[in-house]
Design an enzyme around this catalytic site. Structure first.
Site, PDB file in Angstrom:
ATOM      1  N   HIS A  97       0.850  -1.197   0.000  1.00 35.54           N
ATOM      2  CA  HIS A  97       0.000   0.000   0.000  1.00 35.54           C
ATOM      3  C   HIS A  97       0.887   1.248   0.000  1.00 35.54           C
ATOM      4  O   HIS A  97       1.916   1.292   0.694  1.00 35.54           O
ATOM      5  CB  HIS A  97      -0.932   0.009   1.219  1.00 35.54           C
ATOM      6  N   GLU A 169      -3.935   1.366  -7.631  1.00 34.50           N
ATOM      7  CA  GLU A 169      -4.356   2.544  -6.867  1.00 34.50           C
ATOM      8  C   GLU A 169      -3.502   3.741  -7.277  1.00 34.50           C
ATOM      9  O   GLU A 169      -2.358   3.877  -6.800  1.00 34.50           O
ATOM     10  CB  GLU A 169      -4.166   2.302  -5.369  1.00 34.50           C
TER      11      GLU A 169
HETATM   12  P1  PGA Z   1      -9.599   5.868  -0.102  1.00 38.36           P
HETATM   13  O1  PGA Z   1      -8.374   4.862   0.156  1.00 38.36           O
HETATM   14  O2  PGA Z   1     -10.760   5.020  -0.590  1.00 38.36           O
HETATM   15  O3  PGA Z   1      -9.866   6.507   1.221  1.00 38.36           O
HETATM   16  O4  PGA Z   1      -9.145   6.815  -1.148  1.00 38.36           O
HETATM   17  C1  PGA Z   1      -8.100   3.810  -0.704  1.00 38.36           C
HETATM   18  C2  PGA Z   1      -6.929   3.032  -0.231  1.00 38.36           C
HETATM   19  O5  PGA Z   1      -6.024   3.615   0.380  1.00 38.36           O
HETATM   20  O6  PGA Z   1      -6.846   1.810  -0.442  1.00 38.36           O
END
Ligand code: PGA
Length: 257
Positions: A97, A169
């Site tokens: 992450h 992401e």
């Molecule tokens: P968010 O976070 O939905 O608050 O943007 C996503 C993540 O960090 O996996």
């Protein structure tokens, strides 16, 4: 193709122990009369793994995941948590992450070490990749994703591909409320499949589950799932609100059919 969508909720460090217990219970009760046609994973902080696992112990609808693990299996690593320590509570674990990468400096190679540990202990990984705002502005998104995938693929074979999930992401979309157009997300998701197809084969690439993550909310979740887009979503902030999280699950299931 027999793929189920996957919706993962990453609670980050947002909830107190008590709040985590309450949010878990509320999600469970909201889902109790609902038919679930997806894999749902909830990722609390380490300290709330046990209580959340207990809440969902008799439910086949929700699986528990951790938010990270150490790159080491055991030893003198003060403050870290190992794969064997999360094992009693989880079936899944998020690795790579961007918030963890930023806070700990873990590299793509470190993420591969974590992946190996998860595979050794039969825990399913959700591996996050994505570009920063600067990389996007500099036109380096494709290069960044390609490099991250190539490092990961040194340790992924055809057989293990069905047991991993990649979460794309874009870092600039996490927690910002700024989201990519579906076309922009699908371009990267197709790129990830193409890289996997080149290394392994097309069938394997099609079977891989790829999630979209970054400011997913009930009103935008549907637009990111269903071919050629994602096989589900990784949800941060909205997953700590039970009503929103359950709405996202329903939106994803509807649009994935
Ligand atoms: P968010 O976070 O939905 O608050 O943007 C996503 C993540 O960090 O996996």
């Amino acid at each position: 193709m027999n793929k189920k969508p996957l919706i993962a909720g990453n609670w980050k460090m947002e909830l107190s122990h008590k709040a985590a217990e309450e949010v878990g219970r509320t999600i469970k009760s909201l889902l109790s009369n609902t038919q679930v046609n997806s894999d749902i994973v909830i990722c609390p902080s380490y300290t709330s793994l046990a209580i959340t696992a207990e809440t969902f112990a008799k439910s086949s609808k929700v699986n528990i995941g951790a938010q990270n693990i150490s790159t080491e299996e055991k030893g003198a690593y003060t403050g870290q948590v190992s794969v064997t320590q999360i094992k009693p509570f989880v079936t899944w674990c998020v690795i790579g992450h961007s918030e963890v990468r930023a806070a700990t400096g873990v590299t793509d190679e470190g993420v591969v070490a974590q992946l190996e540990l998860l595979q050794k202990h039969d825990i399913l990984p959700i591996i996050c990749i994505g570009e920063t705002a600067q990389e996007r502005e500099a036109g380096q998104t494709i290069e960044k994703i390609t490099n991250q995938m190539n490092v990961l693929l040194t340790n992924i074979n055809r057989a293990s591909l069905t047991k991993i999930v990649i979460a794309y992401e874009p870092i600039w979309a996490i927690g910002t409320g700024i989201t990519p157009e579906p076309d922009e997300a699908s371009e990267i998701i197709l790129l990830i499949r193409k890289i996997v197809a080149n290394k392994l084969d097309k069938e394997a690439a099609d079977r891989l589950r790829i999630l979209y993550g970054g400011s997913v909310k009930p009103d935008n979740a549907a637009q990111y799932v269903g071919a050629p887009l994602a096989d589900g979503v990784l949800v941060g902030g909205a997953s700590t609100h039970p009503g929103d999280f359950v709405k996202i699950i329903k939106e994803v299931e509807k649009s994935y059919q």
